[in-house]
Design a protein around this motif. Structure first.
Motif, PDB file in Angstrom:
ATOM      1  N   GLY A  64       0.802  -1.221   0.000  1.00 45.06           N
ATOM      2  CA  GLY A  64       0.000   0.000   0.000  1.00 45.06           C
ATOM      3  C   GLY A  64       0.830   1.263   0.000  1.00 45.06           C
ATOM      4  O   GLY A  64       0.577   2.190  -0.786  1.00 45.06           O
ATOM      5  N   PHE A  65       1.842   1.330   0.863  1.00 46.74           N
ATOM      6  CA  PHE A  65       2.683   2.523   0.918  1.00 46.74           C
ATOM      7  C   PHE A  65       3.551   2.653  -0.341  1.00 46.74           C
ATOM      8  O   PHE A  65       3.853   3.757  -0.785  1.00 46.74           O
ATOM      9  N   GLY A  66       3.953   1.514  -0.906  1.00 46.60           N
ATOM     10  CA  GLY A  66       4.680   1.573  -2.168  1.00 46.60           C
ATOM     11  C   GLY A  66       3.823   2.146  -3.279  1.00 46.60           C
ATOM     12  O   GLY A  66       4.265   3.003  -4.060  1.00 46.60           O
ATOM     13  N   PHE A  67       2.575   1.702  -3.345  1.00 46.84           N
ATOM     14  CA  PHE A  67       1.632   2.222  -4.338  1.00 46.84           C
ATOM     15  C   PHE A  67       1.376   3.709  -4.105  1.00 46.84           C
ATOM     16  O   PHE A  67       1.302   4.501  -5.054  1.00 46.84           O
ATOM     17  N   MET A  68       1.274   4.087  -2.859  1.00 50.95           N
ATOM     18  CA  MET A  68       1.091   5.498  -2.497  1.00 50.95           C
ATOM     19  C   MET A  68       2.267   6.334  -3.003  1.00 50.95           C
ATOM     20  O   MET A  68       2.090   7.437  -3.539  1.00 50.95           O
ATOM     21  N   PHE A 188      -5.026   3.522   0.017  1.00 56.36           N
ATOM     22  CA  PHE A 188      -3.759   4.119   0.435  1.00 56.36           C
ATOM     23  C   PHE A 188      -3.426   5.363  -0.375  1.00 56.36           C
ATOM     24  O   PHE A 188      -2.727   6.257   0.099  1.00 56.36           O
ATOM     25  N   THR A 189      -3.891   5.417  -1.616  1.00 53.28           N
ATOM     26  CA  THR A 189      -3.482   6.499  -2.520  1.00 53.28           C
ATOM     27  C   THR A 189      -4.404   7.709  -2.480  1.00 53.28           C
ATOM     28  O   THR A 189      -4.220   8.643  -3.271  1.00 53.28           O
ATOM     29  N   ILE A 190      -5.388   7.724  -1.605  1.00 56.63           N
ATOM     30  CA  ILE A 190      -6.309   8.869  -1.563  1.00 56.63           C
ATOM     31  C   ILE A 190      -5.568  10.190  -1.364  1.00 56.63           C
ATOM     32  O   ILE A 190      -5.844  11.179  -2.058  1.00 56.63           O
ATOM     33  N   PRO A 191      -4.577  10.281  -0.455  1.00 55.95           N
ATOM     34  CA  PRO A 191      -3.873  11.572  -0.315  1.00 55.95           C
ATOM     35  C   PRO A 191      -2.987  11.919  -1.504  1.00 55.95           C
ATOM     36  O   PRO A 191      -2.715  13.094  -1.743  1.00 55.95           O
ATOM     37  N   THR A 192      -2.512  10.906  -2.239  1.00 54.31           N
ATOM     38  CA  THR A 192      -1.523  11.160  -3.291  1.00 54.31           C
ATOM     39  C   THR A 192      -2.081  11.029  -4.697  1.00 54.31           C
ATOM     40  O   THR A 192      -1.337  11.102  -5.669  1.00 54.31           O
ATOM     41  N   ASN A 193      -3.380  10.840  -4.811  1.00 55.18           N
ATOM     42  CA  ASN A 193      -3.974  10.712  -6.138  1.00 55.18           C
ATOM     43  C   ASN A 193      -5.211  11.597  -6.255  1.00 55.18           C
ATOM     44  O   ASN A 193      -5.122  12.692  -6.810  1.00 55.18           O
ATOM     45  N   THR A 365      -9.575  22.021  -5.694  1.00 51.34           N
ATOM     46  CA  THR A 365     -10.462  20.897  -5.400  1.00 51.34           C
ATOM     47  C   THR A 365     -11.140  20.396  -6.659  1.00 51.34           C
ATOM     48  O   THR A 365     -11.193  19.190  -6.924  1.00 51.34           O
ATOM     49  N   LEU A 366     -11.652  21.334  -7.459  1.00 52.66           N
ATOM     50  CA  LEU A 366     -12.358  20.955  -8.677  1.00 52.66           C
ATOM     51  C   LEU A 366     -11.415  20.325  -9.706  1.00 52.66           C
ATOM     52  O   LEU A 366     -11.806  19.433 -10.464  1.00 52.66           O
ATOM     53  N   SER A 367     -10.153  20.751  -9.711  1.00 48.21           N
ATOM     54  CA  SER A 367      -9.181  20.193 -10.659  1.00 48.21           C
ATOM     55  C   SER A 367      -8.939  18.710 -10.409  1.00 48.21           C
ATOM     56  O   SER A 367      -8.603  17.960 -11.328  1.00 48.21           O
ATOM     57  N   GLY A 368      -9.090  18.300  -9.174  1.00 50.06           N
ATOM     58  CA  GLY A 368      -8.882  16.888  -8.839  1.00 50.06           C
ATOM     59  C   GLY A 368     -10.132  16.043  -8.990  1.00 50.06           C
ATOM     60  O   GLY A 368     -10.123  14.867  -8.624  1.00 50.06           O
ATOM     61  N   LEU A 369     -11.202  16.626  -9.549  1.00 48.74           N
ATOM     62  CA  LEU A 369     -12.482  15.913  -9.627  1.00 48.74           C
ATOM     63  C   LEU A 369     -12.380  14.634 -10.440  1.00 48.74           C
ATOM     64  O   LEU A 369     -12.904  13.584 -10.043  1.00 48.74           O
ATOM     65  N   ALA A 370     -11.718  14.693 -11.593  1.00 46.02           N
ATOM     66  CA  ALA A 370     -11.614  13.503 -12.441  1.00 46.02           C
ATOM     67  C   ALA A 370     -10.843  12.392 -11.729  1.00 46.02           C
ATOM     68  O   ALA A 370     -11.241  11.223 -11.756  1.00 46.02           O
ATOM     69  N   ALA A 371      -9.742  12.764 -11.088  1.00 43.48           N
ATOM     70  CA  ALA A 371      -8.953  11.760 -10.347  1.00 43.48           C
ATOM     71  C   ALA A 371      -9.742  11.214  -9.169  1.00 43.48           C
ATOM     72  O   ALA A 371      -9.681  10.011  -8.870  1.00 43.48           O
TER      73      ALA A 371
END
Length: 593
Positions: A64-68, A188-193, A365-371
């Protein structure tokens, strides 16, 4: 007597741990080569409490942390490249920050999967996170754009290891839980994606270290990942995998020529795709030369793999390309990646140009909507795949997603409508991709080739992302070259701006120069208002075309999804890989025959 009806939509996976589609001699040789401790087993043969043990939980955290780290190494800084360029640039090579990451990760996917299938996994993933750590340190201390590009080379190479999460985590859990295990890894990737743009902007605007804070954060993530890989992840060792074959013999017999041909061809071809329409025109000698060179290289690679000398270990078993069910899922992941990377690139630029009345925080915030939609869809896809199986879930999600994303072309200036369509479309295509990427690990003739199959599907996924970025970027660029002169120029002239000031006006609207009455002679407040509105309309029409073009990928997905099959329920409780205690490793290898 009544005959049993065939089940054409269900894949029967052959006995895991045995290669079945070969002659008896080959099968016997493969079985004899592995120790029993290196083979998969049913869940009832696992030690009590295994799935709650520090070894299993620690290994899952390593994945998980590696994927993050893989996602955050680029996604956190991508929205800040303009600010970074202003800080340690400016540089004409800024585009290479993204290209270095994409190219390096695409090349490494298959290398990691194939080589770790043969030589064992543990040290591959430890080294992968160490490379990610080095890249993060280089990024945090970069003093020029060229140094930042070097950092992304390391981070991209590491991502080739770390984005292999889906088959690594799938190997250590019962097959029926692979979808849910992937969902947990995506979390795990919610903060980094999905939240990367928001968090990156927070580092830039609210900390003293600014954009370097993104890399400091990734240093910490990689350190945790290395710690977990080293102390908890103990899959079968080389000696367990090869009871009777020495490492030097495998190294001698391995298909190094195939590896070289594949790596070189992939790098050259993807470089051509990424160059086209950005660094060089599509018709330029540079782009055409590398594209043709890549195609020729792939042709030579395939011929070499077909006529490989007897006794050699092939780099890429070509039977995977004959596996229709596997290839369908692999190319569906490419469709998902095409949408993710394409919209992650196009959507933030649309937000910046079309919705200028928003605050910087709201824009981030809106820029990250698609991700956000895509990743939350991937998480939800694990639950759908577990409940319904892959076939109905993938068909339903793909059928919904493609038309909805295309419908965003209706009126991009209508923020609420467009936002709703983009969020819904990416959510469903994320669900589809989340199920498809896990399903690539099922229709294999043996689970012992899960790394090779996972590496190939990861490479195919990268092809989809690079092609989408190239196509959608070129579409936007070409349309803007038409819509801006057609709409902005007459609007500004009719408002009273001298024709001689039009080039300066367009340059200012594009952010290349200042936009005021000094740089644009004759510019007034009324003309400015008219020009800004016309510029939005021109961009809206261009983005509308991009949304329509996105259906080229979604439409292909709507066809491919019908080739997906259900999984064999009889293997729900099979675990393909087993994590050993260090004491077990030593005992087994000491007693090696």
């Amino acid at each position: 007597m009544t005959e049993a009806k065939p089940q054409p939509d269900v894949i029967h996976l052959e006995n895991p741990g045995a290669i079945t589609a070969r002659d008896d001699l080959d099968a016997k040789s493969e079985l004899d080569e592995r120790m029993p401790e290196a083979k998969g087993r049913n869940i009832d043969a696992m030690p009590k409490g295994y799935f709650y043990s520090p070894l299993f939980i620690g290994s899952f955290c390593a994945i998980g942390f590696g994927f993050m780290s893989a996602t955050g190494g680029y996604a956190l800084v991508a929205p800040l490249l303009g600010e970074i360029n202003a800080d340690i640039g400016p540089s004409p090579n800024l585009t290479w920050v993204a290209l270095a990451y994409l190219l390096c990760s695409a090349i490494v996917f298959l290398l990691v999967g194939r080589l770790s299938d043969i030589f064992g996994r543990r040290w591959f993933f430890i080294v992968g996170s160490v490379i990610g750590l080095i890249g993060s340190i280089l990024g945090a201390t970069a003093q020029s754009i060229d140094q930042l590009i070097g950092a992304e080379v390391f981070i991209g190479i590491a991502a080739g290891f770390q984005v292999s999460f889906f088959w690594v985590v799938g190997e250590i859990v019962p097959m029926k839980y692979r979808y849910l295990a992937n969902s947990a890894a995506y979390a795990f990737t919610i903060p980094t994606n999905p939240l990367a743009a928001k968090i990156g902007l927070t580092f830039q605007t609210q900390t003293s270290v600014k954009w370097r804070g993104c890399f400091y954060f990734m240093i910490g993530v990689n350190v945790i990942s290395i710690f977990c890989w080293y102390f908890f992840y103990h899959p079968p060792t080389f000696k367990m995998l090869h009871r009777r074959t020495a490492a030097k013999q495998l190294l001698r017999d391995f298909d190094w020529i195939g590896l070289t041909l594949y790596t070189g061809s992939t790098f050259i071809f993807l470089m051509g795709l990424t160059w086209g329409g950005s660094l060089y025109p599509w018709k330029s000698a540079q782009v055409l030369g590398v594209l043709v060179g890549g195609v020729v290289g792939f042709a030579v690679f395939i011929i070499w793999e077909i006529y490989l000398p007897i006794g050699s270990e092939p780099f890429l078993p070509l039977h995977l390309f004959q596996n229709l069910r596997y290839m369908a899922c692999a190319w569906l992941t490419a469709v998902g990646a095409a949408t993710y990377f394409g919209f992650s690139l196009i959507w933030p630029s649309a937000v910046a140009v079309l919705y200028t009345d928003l605050s910087d925080s709201h824009k981030a915030t809106l820029s990250g909507l698609a991700a956000m939609g895509f990743v939350f869809g991937q998480i939800a896809g694990g639950f759908v795949g577990t409940l319904t199986g892959p076939r109905p879930g993938i068909i339903a999600c793909m059928t919904i997603a493609a038309p909805v994303l295309m419908a965003a072309a209706a009126n991009p200036l209508n923020m609420n409508l467009t936002m709703g369509l983009v969020a819904t479309g990416t959510l469903f295509i994320g669900m589809m991709e989340g199920m498809a990427i896990a399903t690539t690990t099922f229709p294999l003739r043996t689970q012992e080739e899960i790394g090779t199959a996972g590496g190939l599907s990861g490479t195919i996924r990268s092809f989809g992302s690079v092609i989408a970025v190239a196509v959608l970027s070129a579409t936007l660029k070409n349309r803007l070259a038409t819509t801006i002169p057609a709409i902005v120029v007459p609007a500004a002239e009719n408002a009273g701006l001298p024709a001689a000031s039009i080039p300066a006006l367009i340059s200012g609207l594009g952010g290349l120069t200042a936009l005021n009455s000094t740089t644009v002679p004759g510019l007034t407040a009324d003309i400015m208002t008219t020009a800004l509105h016309a510029y939005k309309v021109a961009n809206s029409q261009a983005y509308s075309t991009v949304f329509l073009v996105s259906f080229a990928f979604g439409g292909i997905g709507m066809i491919i999804c019908w080739f997906v099959a259900q999984n064999d329920a009889s293997l729900d409780t099979f675990v393909a890989g087993y994590i050993h205690k260090t004491s077990e490793e030593k005992a087994v290898e000491t007693d090696r025959v």
